[in-house]
Scaffold this motif. Structure first.
Motif, mmCIF file in Angstrom:
data_model
loop_
_atom_site.group_PDB
_atom_site.id
_atom_site.type_symbol
_atom_site.label_atom_id
_atom_site.label_comp_id
_atom_site.label_asym_id
_atom_site.label_seq_id
_atom_site.Cartn_x
_atom_site.Cartn_y
_atom_site.Cartn_z
ATOM 1 N N GLN A 21 78.421 59.051 9.166
ATOM 2 C CA GLN A 21 78.610 59.745 9.919
ATOM 3 C C GLN A 21 80.203 59.989 11.137
ATOM 4 O O GLN A 21 80.555 61.300 11.567
ATOM 5 N N LEU A 90 82.683 59.989 19.061
ATOM 6 C CA LEU A 90 82.178 60.341 17.603
ATOM 7 C C LEU A 90 82.614 58.998 16.496
ATOM 8 O O LEU A 90 81.982 57.781 15.677
ATOM 9 N N ASP A 95 79.157 55.420 19.613
ATOM 10 C CA ASP A 95 77.574 55.091 18.845
ATOM 11 C C ASP A 95 77.188 54.043 18.336
ATOM 12 O O ASP A 95 76.348 53.363 19.108
ATOM 13 N N SER A 96 78.059 53.550 17.991
ATOM 14 C CA SER A 96 78.422 51.899 17.920
ATOM 15 C C SER A 96 77.767 50.879 18.800
ATOM 16 O O SER A 96 77.635 49.440 18.373
ATOM 17 N N GLY A 103 72.461 55.968 20.962
ATOM 18 C CA GLY A 103 73.041 55.793 19.997
ATOM 19 C C GLY A 103 73.150 57.221 19.065
ATOM 20 O O GLY A 103 73.586 58.059 18.896
ATOM 21 N N LEU A 106 73.323 60.166 21.344
ATOM 22 C CA LEU A 106 74.748 60.677 21.813
ATOM 23 C C LEU A 106 74.611 61.552 19.860
ATOM 24 O O LEU A 106 75.190 63.001 20.509
ATOM 25 N N TRP A 107 74.458 61.844 18.684
ATOM 26 C CA TRP A 107 74.353 62.677 18.382
ATOM 27 C C TRP A 107 73.732 63.296 18.022
ATOM 28 O O TRP A 107 73.560 64.657 18.006
ATOM 29 N N ASN A 145 72.501 53.208 14.276
ATOM 30 C CA ASN A 145 73.936 52.328 14.665
ATOM 31 C C ASN A 145 74.083 51.112 14.141
ATOM 32 O O ASN A 145 73.581 50.692 12.993
#
Length: 478
Positions: A21, A90, A95-96, A103, A106-107, A145
């Protein structure tokens, strides 16, 4: 952890997902940075292929994009720089720190933004690595995540993409140029590839028996090793590691944008790195399992066309079969040129252009020009104009939609266009009266020639590519 986690997720790939990622976010950053710094001259309001002309004739359903709804250079720039910002977040692991659903959203942002760019990018974005970034990026949206271990089916999808990238590239060579079957393509490839790197001259001068070994090793890596991705560990890790080493060899030998790098990123997802998920990771929520399985089923079904193409004797390279670029076909260098041609663009300030006029050469950032200038390393950054100039030298047909506009911008001393170049021979307030283009044959010098002349290339004039052209003449033709 509950029973659901045991069948749905693979905690052994916790660190593999994390590394994948972060590396993929790095690829997004390069892609958005490339777009932000180059778009105005290429597809901007005064670009060579303006977005406004495309969206006027292509409906949204054929090329879904935010820019179908509205376009301005300011809006495009904000989208590209937003993509850069989200990519950095990222990379930093934002995201985590979010709930699973947040998350994922966000991706989804960089994927949607980059899809919008690619779908209006026209010939400047007609490269396989654009679709590859989108296909991989879509799977990454669902990868989860710290709230869940990586789903097994998504790890399989990533290996499936990697398999198609490598196996498709291997088959296109078998279906294409006979030199691949004869193991002789690398006699020419390092000299004629689109954008040589700083070590390409040295690769070209390796002994021919070693070139044959390179070609044979390429066939093994692309036609046999990919099958091993679907075998148990540690064989799958060994196969992915061999692919990474092969891609690093290609990184050293040329400038192929981020194609090699994203292939390496894909291979990272197949490695079983040391370490497992924390013991406190909860079971995957039911909604997440249903969504992942539904999307996996969709992507497997959409794979029919790419697989059919891959196995066809009329296999084509780098094609998308849906407007969202969810599943695509890949491949590179099915044909290898034996001779390198380059288009050299020159301008003069004289009122009457003659052969003995003071013609001054424009210098590009990466494509060969001055024979004494050693090629530079730019990948994974993608110099789109330099790449298209390579195609223009192969045939004027590849450049008919944009080359006249390029000449017009040079005659105007257009600031955004000149930023795409390494050097303009004319001051900003004194543009050329005429611009012409000539076709040259380039070949690498020998070791002796390099020592005696300091030149990496030797070039020979072939023919006129574009006669001396004034601004008014170009304006009428466009």
């Amino acid at each position: 952890m509950g029973a659901a986690v045991e069948w749905f997720t693979a905690s052994d790939y916790w660190w593999s997902r994390l590394v994948f990622q972060r590396a993929l976010a790095g690829m997004y950053l390069v892609a958005f940075l490339t777009a932000a710094l180059q778009f105005r001259a290429l597809i901007g309001e005064r670009g060579m292929l303006p977005v406004s002309r495309l969206v006027a004739r292509v409906p949204f359903k054929q090329a879904p994009s935010l820019f179908q709804l509205h376009y301005s250079d300011r809006f495009f720039a904000s989208c590209a720089w937003t993509g850069c910002g989200v990519s950095v977040a990222l990379i930093a692991g934002l995201d985590s720190q979010l709930p699973l659903w947040a998350g994922m959203l966000l991706w989804l942002v960089p994927w949607a933004l980059y899809l919008s760019i690619v779908n209006v990018g026209q010939t400047w974005y007609a490269f396989g690595w654009e679709s590859l970034l989108l296909e991989v990026g879509f799977v990454a949206v669902l990868l989860g995540n710290d709230d869940v271990a990586p789903p097994v089916v998504l790890l399989f999808l990533l290996r499936w993409i990697l398999f198609r990238v490598e196996f498709g590239a291997g088959l296109i060579k078998m279906h294409g140029d006979a030199c691949w079957r004869k193991l002789t393509c690398l006699y020419h490839h390092h000299e004629t590839q689109p954008m040589p790197g700083p070590l390409s001259w040295f690769f070209h001068h390796l002994p021919r028996p070693l070139h044959r070994v390179e070609a044979a090793a390429n066939h093994v890596t692309q036609l046999i090793v990919p099958v091993l991705l679907f075998t148990p560990q540690p064989v799958a890790t060994a196969a992915a590691s061999l692919m990474i080493l092969t891609q690093l060899w290609l990184v050293l030998s040329g400038n192929f944008s981020w194609l090699n790098w994203i292939t390496i990123v894909l291979a990272l997802s197949a490695l079983r790195l040391p370490g497992k998920a924390p013991a406190s990771v909860p079971a995957a929520p039911l909604w997440y399992e249903v969504l992942v399985l539904a999307v996996t089923t969709l992507l497997v079904g959409l794979s029919y066309q790419p697989v059919r193409n891959m196995l066809s004797r009329r296999q084509v390279m780098n094609r998308s079969f849906d407007p969202l670029h969810l599943v695509n076909t890949y491949g590179a260098f099915g044909t290898v040129s034996r001779v390198r041609y380059e288009v050299v663009i020159e301008g003069t300030a004289e009122d009457v252009p003659r052969e003995d006029s003071d013609w001054r050469e424009y210098e590009f950032k990466a494509k060969p020009g001055d024979p004494r200038r050693r090629p530079r390393q730019f990948a994974p950054y993608h110099l789109r104009l330099d790449w298209l100039m390579w195609f223009a030298a192969l045939s004027p047909a590849y450049a008919e939609t944009w080359f006249g506009a390029l000449v017009e911008r040079l005659l105007e001393n257009d600031r955004d266009t000149l930023r795409l170049l390494r050097h303009s021979p004319f001051p900003p307030d004194a543009p050329p009266r005429y611009v012409r283009a000539r076709l040259f044959r380039y070949r690498y010098t020998s070791w002796r020639e390099l020592r005696e002349t300091g030149a990496w290339w030797e070039r020979t004039f072939v023919r006129e590519y574009l006669p001396p052209t004034r601004l008014a003449g170009v304006a009428r033709s466009s």
